[in-house]
Design a protein around this motif. Structure first.
Motif, PDB file in Angstrom:
ATOM      1  N   LEU A  19      74.103  60.193  53.257  1.00  0.00           N
ATOM      2  CA  LEU A  19      75.273  60.907  52.748  1.00  0.00           C
ATOM      3  C   LEU A  19      75.487  62.152  53.598  1.00  0.00           C
ATOM      4  O   LEU A  19      74.529  62.795  54.022  1.00  0.00           O
ATOM      5  CB  LEU A  19      75.054  61.368  51.298  1.00  0.00           C
ATOM      6  N   LEU A  20      76.750  62.494  53.815  1.00  0.00           N
ATOM      7  CA  LEU A  20      77.104  63.773  54.426  1.00  0.00           C
ATOM      8  C   LEU A  20      77.754  64.657  53.373  1.00  0.00           C
ATOM      9  O   LEU A  20      78.646  64.198  52.640  1.00  0.00           O
ATOM     10  CB  LEU A  20      78.090  63.577  55.575  1.00  0.00           C
ATOM     11  N   VAL A  21      77.340  65.911  53.328  1.00  0.00           N
ATOM     12  CA  VAL A  21      77.873  66.842  52.331  1.00  0.00           C
ATOM     13  C   VAL A  21      78.340  68.115  53.023  1.00  0.00           C
ATOM     14  O   VAL A  21      77.567  68.762  53.747  1.00  0.00           O
ATOM     15  CB  VAL A  21      76.810  67.207  51.275  1.00  0.00           C
ATOM     16  N   TRP A  22      79.615  68.463  52.807  1.00  0.00           N
ATOM     17  CA  TRP A  22      80.163  69.742  53.245  1.00  0.00           C
ATOM     18  C   TRP A  22      80.276  70.640  52.012  1.00  0.00           C
ATOM     19  O   TRP A  22      80.849  70.232  50.997  1.00  0.00           O
ATOM     20  CB  TRP A  22      81.552  69.591  53.838  1.00  0.00           C
ATOM     21  N   ARG A  23      79.782  71.848  52.122  1.00  0.00           N
ATOM     22  CA  ARG A  23      79.922  72.822  51.039  1.00  0.00           C
ATOM     23  C   ARG A  23      80.786  73.983  51.516  1.00  0.00           C
ATOM     24  O   ARG A  23      80.920  74.217  52.710  1.00  0.00           O
ATOM     25  CB  ARG A  23      78.551  73.315  50.596  1.00  0.00           C
ATOM     26  N   THR A  24      81.348  74.698  50.570  1.00  0.00           N
ATOM     27  CA  THR A  24      82.188  75.853  50.899  1.00  0.00           C
ATOM     28  C   THR A  24      81.562  77.105  50.315  1.00  0.00           C
ATOM     29  O   THR A  24      80.764  77.044  49.374  1.00  0.00           O
ATOM     30  CB  THR A  24      83.612  75.693  50.323  1.00  0.00           C
ATOM     31  N   ASP A  25      81.933  78.262  50.865  1.00  0.00           N
ATOM     32  CA  ASP A  25      81.472  79.519  50.294  1.00  0.00           C
ATOM     33  C   ASP A  25      82.491  80.080  49.312  1.00  0.00           C
ATOM     34  O   ASP A  25      82.405  81.234  48.894  1.00  0.00           O
ATOM     35  CB  ASP A  25      81.161  80.532  51.394  1.00  0.00           C
ATOM     36  N   GLY A  26      83.444  79.272  48.927  1.00  0.00           N
ATOM     37  CA  GLY A  26      84.471  79.630  47.959  1.00  0.00           C
ATOM     38  C   GLY A  26      85.483  78.510  47.890  1.00  0.00           C
ATOM     39  O   GLY A  26      85.413  77.538  48.646  1.00  0.00           O
ATOM     40  N   PRO A  27      86.447  78.602  46.988  1.00  0.00           N
ATOM     41  CA  PRO A  27      87.442  77.524  46.878  1.00  0.00           C
ATOM     42  C   PRO A  27      88.305  77.419  48.126  1.00  0.00           C
ATOM     43  O   PRO A  27      88.621  78.424  48.767  1.00  0.00           O
ATOM     44  CB  PRO A  27      88.273  77.932  45.654  1.00  0.00           C
ATOM     45  N   LEU A  28      88.680  76.198  48.474  1.00  0.00           N
ATOM     46  CA  LEU A  28      89.588  75.937  49.587  1.00  0.00           C
ATOM     47  C   LEU A  28      90.761  75.099  49.093  1.00  0.00           C
ATOM     48  O   LEU A  28      90.612  74.271  48.193  1.00  0.00           O
ATOM     49  CB  LEU A  28      88.867  75.174  50.711  1.00  0.00           C
ATOM     50  N   ARG A  29      91.914  75.327  49.698  1.00  0.00           N
ATOM     51  CA  ARG A  29      93.040  74.423  49.467  1.00  0.00           C
ATOM     52  C   ARG A  29      92.766  73.120  50.206  1.00  0.00           C
ATOM     53  O   ARG A  29      92.185  73.126  51.292  1.00  0.00           O
ATOM     54  CB  ARG A  29      94.344  75.050  49.996  1.00  0.00           C
ATOM     55  N   ALA A  30      93.196  72.020  49.625  1.00  0.00           N
ATOM     56  CA  ALA A  30      92.889  70.734  50.249  1.00  0.00           C
ATOM     57  C   ALA A  30      93.975  69.718  49.954  1.00  0.00           C
ATOM     58  O   ALA A  30      94.677  69.784  48.937  1.00  0.00           O
ATOM     59  CB  ALA A  30      91.547  70.204  49.752  1.00  0.00           C
ATOM     60  N   ILE A  31      94.089  68.778  50.874  1.00  0.00           N
ATOM     61  CA  ILE A  31      94.865  67.566  50.654  1.00  0.00           C
ATOM     62  C   ILE A  31      93.985  66.412  51.110  1.00  0.00           C
ATOM     63  O   ILE A  31      93.300  66.507  52.125  1.00  0.00           O
ATOM     64  CB  ILE A  31      96.204  67.581  51.417  1.00  0.00           C
ATOM     65  N   SER A  32      93.962  65.340  50.337  1.00  0.00           N
ATOM     66  CA  SER A  32      93.074  64.235  50.676  1.00  0.00           C
ATOM     67  C   SER A  32      93.631  62.928  50.151  1.00  0.00           C
ATOM     68  O   SER A  32      94.314  62.880  49.133  1.00  0.00           O
ATOM     69  CB  SER A  32      91.679  64.470  50.080  1.00  0.00           C
ATOM     70  N   SER A  33      93.292  61.854  50.882  1.00  0.00           N
ATOM     71  CA  SER A  33      93.589  60.499  50.401  1.00  0.00           C
ATOM     72  C   SER A  33      92.310  59.814  49.916  1.00  0.00           C
ATOM     73  O   SER A  33      92.293  58.603  49.721  1.00  0.00           O
ATOM     74  CB  SER A  33      94.237  59.665  51.520  1.00  0.00           C
ATOM     75  N   GLY A  34      91.243  60.585  49.716  1.00  0.00           N
ATOM     76  CA  GLY A  34      89.978  60.024  49.273  1.00  0.00           C
ATOM     77  C   GLY A  34      90.043  59.476  47.863  1.00  0.00           C
ATOM     78  O   GLY A  34      90.879  59.910  47.052  1.00  0.00           O
TER      79      GLY A  34
END
Length: 220
Positions: A19-34
């Motif tokens: 598994l690959l995991v990306w974490r953030t240091d705070g909320p991010l705006r996102a758009i995804s087709s996942g």
């Protein structure tokens, strides 16, 4: 800020599956087709999970949510699935824009053709994750997905394959929630241009090397 991905694994049927995991240091705006966390919204992590090519679960979002819970990923996030070994992720950066791609092109298809009666069981799915270090308007986020897809298709064409992608490709673009808002994400815009270059380079590199389905590696 979106971190570099961390490689981890889960045990299924006696195998350690990556598994690959990306974490953030705070909320991010996102758009995804996942399949998990798709659409527009605020997200706190991204998960790209390898699955066997025999994967036939009818609840991919629920499966990804369970994997996220096992990893203690809190809040809303994005979940992606692929038959590719995600340890083969390719990273490229251009003018501050970072793109990561896991590239499986065993079943490239042109978008506008009749669907075949059955797809061959070869590795497929190009999953693309992009971080843009500037706040993008909703319209620019939509445009950025189009730009990433165009750059992916250009790379596939340059690889000499007769397709625009695979039937299960996914794109996720993330950006900060604060700061001046960029209105455009097209390939000649301030942020869309480096996005296109980074995605093109990642897909071109990932597609220019042999990639086996992860399940095939077990028998190799």
């Amino acid at each position: 800020m979106l971190s570099e991905p961390t490689l981890t694994s889960r045990v299924e049927d006696g195998w350690d599956i990556p598994l690959l995991v990306w974490r953030t240091d705070g909320p991010l705006r996102a758009i995804s087709s996942g399949p998990l966390g798709g659409g527009l919204g605020v997200r706190r992590w991204v998960l790209n999970a390898t699955v066997p090519m025999s994967y036939d679960r009818d609840d991919p979002a629920g499966h990804l949510a369970a994997l996220a819970a096992d990893l203690d990923l809190d809040g809303p996030g994005v979940g992606l699935l692929t038959g590719v070994d995600v340890t083969e992720v390719v990273t490229r950066t251009d003018a501050g824009v970072r793109a990561w791609a896991t590239v499986g092109l065993g079943t490239p298809v042109p978008a506008a053709v009749p669907a075949p009666a059955a797809l061959t069981q070869q590795v497929g799915t190009v999953n693309i994750v992009v971080y843009v270090p500037a706040r993008l308007a909703d319209s620019a986020l939509v445009n950025a997905v189009a730009t990433a897809t165009e750059a992916k298709s250009q790379a596939i064409m340059e690889l000499g394959l007769s397709g625009t992608g695979t039937p299960t490709d996914a794109v996720t673009v993330l950006c900060p929630v604060d700061g001046p808002e960029a209105r455009y994400g097209g390939p000649r815009s301030a942020w869309g241009a480096p996005l296109a270059w980074a995605v093109h380079a990642a897909v071109l590199t990932g597609g220019d090397r042999p990639v086996l389905p992860w399940s095939d590696r077990l028998n190799g």
